[in-house]
Design an enzyme around this catalytic site. Structure first.
Site, PDB file in Angstrom:
ATOM      1  N   GLU A 192     -10.108  -1.021   3.796  1.00  0.00           N
ATOM      2  CA  GLU A 192     -10.888  -0.665   4.974  1.00  0.00           C
ATOM      3  C   GLU A 192     -12.145  -1.538   5.046  1.00  0.00           C
ATOM      4  O   GLU A 192     -12.494  -2.215   4.075  1.00  0.00           O
ATOM      5  CB  GLU A 192     -11.282   0.819   4.904  1.00  0.00           C
ATOM      6  CG  GLU A 192     -10.089   1.790   4.969  1.00  0.00           C
ATOM      7  CD  GLU A 192      -9.537   1.993   6.393  1.00  0.00           C
ATOM      8  OE1 GLU A 192      -9.748   1.138   7.271  1.00  0.00           O
ATOM      9  OE2 GLU A 192      -8.880   3.021   6.618  1.00  0.00           O
ATOM     10  N   HIS A 222      -8.538  -3.586   9.098  1.00  0.00           N
ATOM     11  CA  HIS A 222      -8.071  -3.376   7.730  1.00  0.00           C
ATOM     12  C   HIS A 222      -6.768  -4.128   7.473  1.00  0.00           C
ATOM     13  O   HIS A 222      -5.989  -4.406   8.384  1.00  0.00           O
ATOM     14  CB  HIS A 222      -7.972  -1.888   7.372  1.00  0.00           C
ATOM     15  CG  HIS A 222      -6.827  -1.140   7.966  1.00  0.00           C
ATOM     16  ND1 HIS A 222      -7.008  -0.010   8.730  1.00  0.00           N
ATOM     17  CD2 HIS A 222      -5.499  -1.334   7.911  1.00  0.00           C
ATOM     18  CE1 HIS A 222      -5.829   0.451   9.104  1.00  0.00           C
ATOM     19  NE2 HIS A 222      -4.888  -0.337   8.627  1.00  0.00           N
ATOM     20  N   ASN A 231      -9.305  -1.609  13.085  1.00  0.00           N
ATOM     21  CA  ASN A 231     -10.654  -1.871  12.573  1.00  0.00           C
ATOM     22  C   ASN A 231     -10.676  -3.091  11.653  1.00  0.00           C
ATOM     23  O   ASN A 231     -11.658  -3.342  10.970  1.00  0.00           O
ATOM     24  CB  ASN A 231     -11.200  -0.640  11.837  1.00  0.00           C
ATOM     25  CG  ASN A 231     -10.356  -0.263  10.622  1.00  0.00           C
ATOM     26  OD1 ASN A 231      -9.387  -0.945  10.291  1.00  0.00           O
ATOM     27  ND2 ASN A 231     -10.721   0.811   9.952  1.00  0.00           N
ATOM     28  N   ASP A 274       0.848  -1.194   0.000  1.00  0.00           N
ATOM     29  CA  ASP A 274       0.000   0.000   0.000  1.00  0.00           C
ATOM     30  C   ASP A 274       0.882   1.242   0.000  1.00  0.00           C
ATOM     31  O   ASP A 274       2.082   1.165   0.259  1.00  0.00           O
ATOM     32  CB  ASP A 274      -0.990   0.001   1.178  1.00  0.00           C
ATOM     33  CG  ASP A 274      -0.335  -0.283   2.527  1.00  0.00           C
ATOM     34  OD1 ASP A 274       0.906  -0.246   2.618  1.00  0.00           O
ATOM     35  OD2 ASP A 274      -1.071  -0.530   3.494  1.00  0.00           O
TER      36      ASP A 274
HETATM   37  C1  GLP Z   1      -1.535   0.934   8.326  1.00  0.00           C
HETATM   38  C2  GLP Z   1      -1.051   0.324   6.993  1.00  0.00           C
HETATM   39  C3  GLP Z   1      -1.086  -1.172   7.022  1.00  0.00           C
HETATM   40  C4  GLP Z   1      -0.572  -1.611   8.352  1.00  0.00           C
HETATM   41  C5  GLP Z   1      -1.616  -1.310   9.393  1.00  0.00           C
HETATM   42  C6  GLP Z   1      -1.182  -1.560  10.814  1.00  0.00           C
HETATM   43  O1  GLP Z   1      -2.449   1.934   8.134  1.00  0.00           O
HETATM   44  N1  GLP Z   1      -1.802   0.745   5.851  1.00  0.00           N
HETATM   45  O2  GLP Z   1      -0.326  -1.676   5.951  1.00  0.00           O
HETATM   46  O3  GLP Z   1      -0.360  -3.002   8.321  1.00  0.00           O
HETATM   47  O4  GLP Z   1      -2.120   0.000   9.228  1.00  0.00           O
HETATM   48  O5  GLP Z   1      -0.279  -0.604  11.265  1.00  0.00           O
HETATM   49  P1  GLP Z   1       0.513  -0.729  12.635  1.00  0.00           P
HETATM   50  O6  GLP Z   1       1.403  -1.920  12.475  1.00  0.00           O
HETATM   51  O7  GLP Z   1       1.325   0.533  12.777  1.00  0.00           O
HETATM   52  O8  GLP Z   1      -0.476  -0.915  13.711  1.00  0.00           O
END
Ligand code: GLP
Length: 236
Positions: free
Chosen positions: A138, A133, A131, A65
Site C-alpha cells: 500500500e 498499490h 491508489n 500476495d
Molecule cells: C488487489 C491485489 C493486487 C491486484 C490489485 C488490482 O487488491 N492485491 O494483486 O493486482 O489489487 O486488482 P484489480 O485487477 O481487480 O483491479
C-alpha cells in the site's frame, strides 16, 4: 524511462497481447522461468488467453500476495484462484505459495529465506490498485521492503470483498517491493478508466513510495499492456 506501452483495442486483444508479451519474455529463458503472477479482475482476459493456447511453456509460479489466516482449501485464497484460472489448466506444478494459516512469525522468514536462496526472478506480471498499490504494498511502503504482512486500506478491502461476495481478512501477506524489483522483466496489466489517473501518476509522476507502482520508472524491461480507457490520462 525504459517502459514500452502496448495498447489493446478490447479485452480479447488485451489477453492476446499480454499472452504474446508473456511468452516473448519467458520462452528464451533456458532454466525453468520464475514468474510472479497477480490475481484480481485485470488479468482475467490474459489468463483466458493462456488457457486457450497450447504453447504451454512450463514455469515456476511465484505468489505475489495472499490473505492471512485462512485454511489451505479456502476457495477465496489467491493461490486457489490462480490454480483454478491458470496453474491447473496449464499443468504448472512448481509453485512458491504462501501458507495463509501459518504463523507470520515463521511464514514471513520462510519467504525471506526462499528469496535469499533463489534470488533470480525472470518476470513479474503485476497490476495496479487505484491508489497505486502493487501486490498488497500500500502507499508509503518502502521501496526496499521485503515480503511482509500488511493491513489493507479500506478502499482495497472493499475491492477485495467484491471479488468474493464475503468479508475477506484485512491482514494480508505480500511480496515486498524489494522482491518485485528483482524481476529482470516486468509486465504491467491495466484495464479501465478507473485506473487512468493512477497509471499516469505511476509512469510519469514523481517516483515515490506514496505511489508504490512508480518504482516501475526505475525498473529495466517494463512492458505496459493497457486499454485505451486506462491510457486516457497519459500525457501525449
Ligand atoms: C488487489 C491485489 C493486487 C491486484 C490489485 C488490482 O487488491 N492485491 O494483486 O493486482 O489489487 O486488482 P484489480 O485487477 O481487480 O483491479
Amino acid at each position: 524511462m525504459l517502459y514500452h506501452i502496448v495498447q489493446a483495442s478490447n479485452d480479447l486483444d488485451f489477453g492476446l497481447k499480454a499472452k504474446a508479451a508473456f511468452y516473448a519474455a519467458i520462452c528464451p529463458i533456458k532454466d525453468l522461468p520464475r514468474v510472479i503472477l497477480p490475481t484480481g479482475n485485470t488479468p482475467a482476459p490474459f489468463y483466458a488467453a493462456l488457457r486457450n493456447d497450447p504453447t504451454n511453456k512450463p514455469f515456476h509460479y511465484l505468489q505475489l500476495d495472499e490473505y492471512h489466516g485462512l485454511s489451505a482449501d479456502d476457495p477465496i485464497l489467491f493461490s486457489n484462484w490462480l490454480a483454478r484460472d491458470v496453474l491447473d489448466p496449464l499443468n504448472i506444478t512448481n509453485r512458491m505459495i504462501f501458507n495463509s494459516a501459518d504463523d507470520p512469525a515463521s511464514e514471513i522468514p520462510r519467504i525471506h529465506q526462499w528469496y535469499r536462496e533463489n534470488s533470480r526472478v525472470d518476470l513479474a506480471v503485476i497490476s495496479i490498485g487505484e491508489n497505486g498499490h502493487v501486490g498488497f504494498n500500500e502507499p508509503w511502503t518502502r521501496f526496499d521492503s521485503l515480503a511482509h504482512m500488511e493491513e489493507m486500506t479500506d478502499q482495497t478491502w472493499d475491492t477485495n470483498c467484491k471479488y468474493t461476495g464475503r468479508e475477506v481478512p484485512r491482514k494480508v501477506i505480500t511480496l515486498g517491493m524489494a522482491e518485485l524489483k528483482l524481476a529482470d522483466q516486468t509486465i504491467l496489466l491495466v484495464r479501465g478508466e478507473k485506473k487512468a489517473k493512477i497509471l499516469a501518476d505511476a509512469l510519469t509522476g514523481e517516483i515515490t513510495p506514496k505511489v508504490p507502482a512508480s518504482y516501475l520508472q526505475l525498473q529495466r524491461n517494463v512492458i505496459v499492456i493497457a486499454d485505451a480507457a486506462a491510457l486516457s490520462r497519459m500525457p501525449s
